[in-house]
Design an enzyme around this catalytic site. Structure first.
Site, short mmCIF file in Angstrom:
data_model
loop_
_atom_site.label_atom_id
_atom_site.label_comp_id
_atom_site.label_asym_id
_atom_site.label_seq_id
_atom_site.Cartn_x
_atom_site.Cartn_y
_atom_site.Cartn_z
N HIS A 205 -31.43 -11.79 -11.59
CA HIS A 205 -31.81 -10.47 -12.27
C HIS A 205 -33.14 -9.63 -11.20
CE1 HIS A 205 -30.33 -11.49 -16.14
NE2 HIS A 205 -30.16 -12.58 -15.89
N HIS B 84 -26.19 -15.04 -11.04
CA HIS B 84 -26.73 -13.67 -10.64
C HIS B 84 -28.18 -13.84 -10.72
CE1 HIS B 84 -26.08 -14.79 -14.96
NE2 HIS B 84 -27.04 -14.00 -15.21
N HIS C 181 -17.11 -16.80 -6.78
CA HIS C 181 -17.67 -17.35 -7.73
C HIS C 181 -18.16 -18.52 -7.58
CE1 HIS C 181 -17.47 -18.01 -12.07
NE2 HIS C 181 -17.37 -19.60 -11.75
N CYS D 10 -13.62 -14.81 -16.10
CA CYS D 10 -15.05 -14.59 -15.67
C CYS D 10 -15.52 -13.12 -15.70
CB CYS D 10 -15.52 -15.30 -14.37
SG CYS D 10 -17.30 -15.14 -13.74
P1 5GP Z 1 -27.84 -14.30 -18.27
O1 5GP Z 1 -28.41 -14.45 -19.53
O2 5GP Z 1 -26.70 -15.13 -18.18
O3 5GP Z 1 -29.06 -14.76 -17.23
O4 5GP Z 1 -27.68 -12.91 -17.77
C1 5GP Z 1 -26.64 -12.14 -18.29
C2 5GP Z 1 -26.89 -10.80 -18.17
O5 5GP Z 1 -25.68 -9.91 -17.92
C3 5GP Z 1 -27.69 -10.10 -19.33
O6 5GP Z 1 -28.64 -9.71 -19.12
C4 5GP Z 1 -26.48 -8.98 -19.99
O7 5GP Z 1 -27.21 -7.90 -20.40
C5 5GP Z 1 -25.80 -8.59 -18.73
N1 5GP Z 1 -24.42 -8.41 -19.14
C6 5GP Z 1 -23.36 -8.75 -20.10
N2 5GP Z 1 -22.39 -8.46 -20.11
C7 5GP Z 1 -22.50 -7.29 -19.03
C8 5GP Z 1 -21.52 -6.31 -18.94
O8 5GP Z 1 -20.40 -5.88 -19.36
N3 5GP Z 1 -22.07 -5.40 -17.97
C9 5GP Z 1 -23.32 -5.39 -17.47
N4 5GP Z 1 -23.47 -4.55 -16.48
N5 5GP Z 1 -23.93 -6.47 -17.65
C10 5GP Z 1 -23.67 -7.53 -18.62
ZN ZN Z 2 -16.78 -15.53 -11.53
#
Ligand code: 5GP
Ligand code: ZN
Length: 112
Positions: free
Chosen positions: A100, A98, A45, A3
């Site tokens: 945002h 997570h 997690h 993960c």
């Molecule tokens: P989701 O699309 O799952 O809601 O958001 C995942 C977020 O994680 C995206 O905004 C993406 O830019 C961010 N993200 C993906 N990989 C990484 C990483 O390795 N480091 C950081 N800091 N953010 C990441």
């Molecule tokens: Zn995890």
């Protein structure tokens, strides 16, 4: 477990941290969608918001207790938006819960 955010939590993958304590980590999104874009994760997690239940909801409550401080530490002064994607239709791409935090500028009124 394979993960990405567990790896960021345990330091296997580096991140630009905003706030950390024993229960949560906040770090800047690698691909920001606003002038200031922070992600907040529970260290435990939890796959997504669909997996929030009576046992783990205290971690979610704790994240929301800390969000004002995290937003302020990130330099957000004029309001913010909190979003979580859960599951396929939402386009959740990392399967570790997570939130945002988006701010640092006037955001579009509608998210779609
Ligand atoms: P989701 O699309 O799952 O809601 O958001 C995942 C977020 O994680 C995206 O905004 C993406 O830019 C961010 N993200 C993906 N990989 C990484 C990483 O390795 N480091 C950081 N800091 N953010 C990441
Ligand atoms: Zn995890």
């Amino acid at each position: 477990m394979d993960c990405l955010f567990c790896k960021i939590v345990n330091g296997q993958i580096p991140s630009n941290k905003v706030y950390e304590d024993e229960r949560i980590l906040a770090f800047y999104d690698i691909n920001p969608e606003a002038k200031i874009h922070v992600l907040v994760v529970p260290k435990a997690h939890i796959e997504s918001a669909s997996e929030i239940n009576q046992t783990n909801s205290n971690e979610v409550a704790y994240i929301f207790e800390k969000i004002p401080q995290i937003a302020s530490l990130a330099g957000i002064t004029n309001g913010f938006r909190v979003i979580t994607n859960s599951g396929l239709d939402s386009c959740q791409s990392v399967m570790h819960l997570h939130f945002h935090i988006l701010g640092g500028e006037k955001l579009p009124e509608h998210i779609r």
